[in-house]
Scaffold this motif. Sequence first.
Motif, PDB file in Angstrom:
ATOM      1  N   GLY A   1       0.832  -1.194   0.000  1.00  0.00           N
ATOM      2  CA  GLY A   1       0.000   0.000   0.000  1.00  0.00           C
ATOM      3  C   GLY A   1       0.867   1.245   0.000  1.00  0.00           C
ATOM      4  N   SER A   2       0.650   2.110   0.997  1.00  0.00           N
ATOM      5  CA  SER A   2       1.441   3.342   1.080  1.00  0.00           C
ATOM      6  C   SER A   2       2.639   3.196   2.012  1.00  0.00           C
TER       7      SER A   2
ATOM      8  N   GLU B   1      15.945  -3.177  13.989  1.00  0.00           N
ATOM      9  CA  GLU B   1      14.753  -2.382  13.713  1.00  0.00           C
ATOM     10  C   GLU B   1      14.350  -2.461  12.250  1.00  0.00           C
ATOM     11  N   LYS B   2      13.045  -2.377  12.019  1.00  0.00           N
ATOM     12  CA  LYS B   2      12.518  -2.207  10.670  1.00  0.00           C
ATOM     13  C   LYS B   2      12.241  -0.725  10.502  1.00  0.00           C
ATOM     14  N   ILE B   3      12.460  -0.220   9.315  1.00  0.00           N
ATOM     15  CA  ILE B   3      12.159   1.182   9.018  1.00  0.00           C
ATOM     16  C   ILE B   3      10.903   1.208   8.172  1.00  0.00           C
ATOM     17  N   ASN B   4       9.916   1.958   8.617  1.00  0.00           N
ATOM     18  CA  ASN B   4       8.656   2.084   7.916  1.00  0.00           C
ATOM     19  C   ASN B   4       8.518   3.539   7.472  1.00  0.00           C
TER      20      ASN B   4
END
Length: 127
Positions: free
Chosen positions: A83-84, A95-98
């Motif tokens: 999606g966006s 960590e994941k970066i969103n």
Amino acid sequence: MTAYLADTNVLLRWVVPEDPLCPLRRNAVRQWASRENCCKRSGVAKHDDLLARILQGTSDANIPFNDLRQLLRRLGFEERIRGSHHTFRKAGVEEKINLQRDDSKAKIYQVRQVRAIILKYKLGGPK
């Protein structure tokens, strides 16, 4: 005079005197070096400039979204789009970066998160 642009491999040939004190030479160099008259900068220099802006923390609201995405991919992150939401992962980084778009810019708090991860894992430095 022959010179290389510092951040690209562009070879320049000046038809100006060699004397460094000559006003004609100084003006030619000044006009050429100004960003308005300069040719398009290389991708490496552009990402180095963006990395410096992020690490300085003075313009978090003015970081282009697509440039931040390209920087993260250049730093070795893998991108997944749902999606966006653009999610970035990298081996060795917990960590994941969103990221999400805010018009054409990245959201301010997400730029701060990216800066914290770059500093924590010492990414983007000399290898």
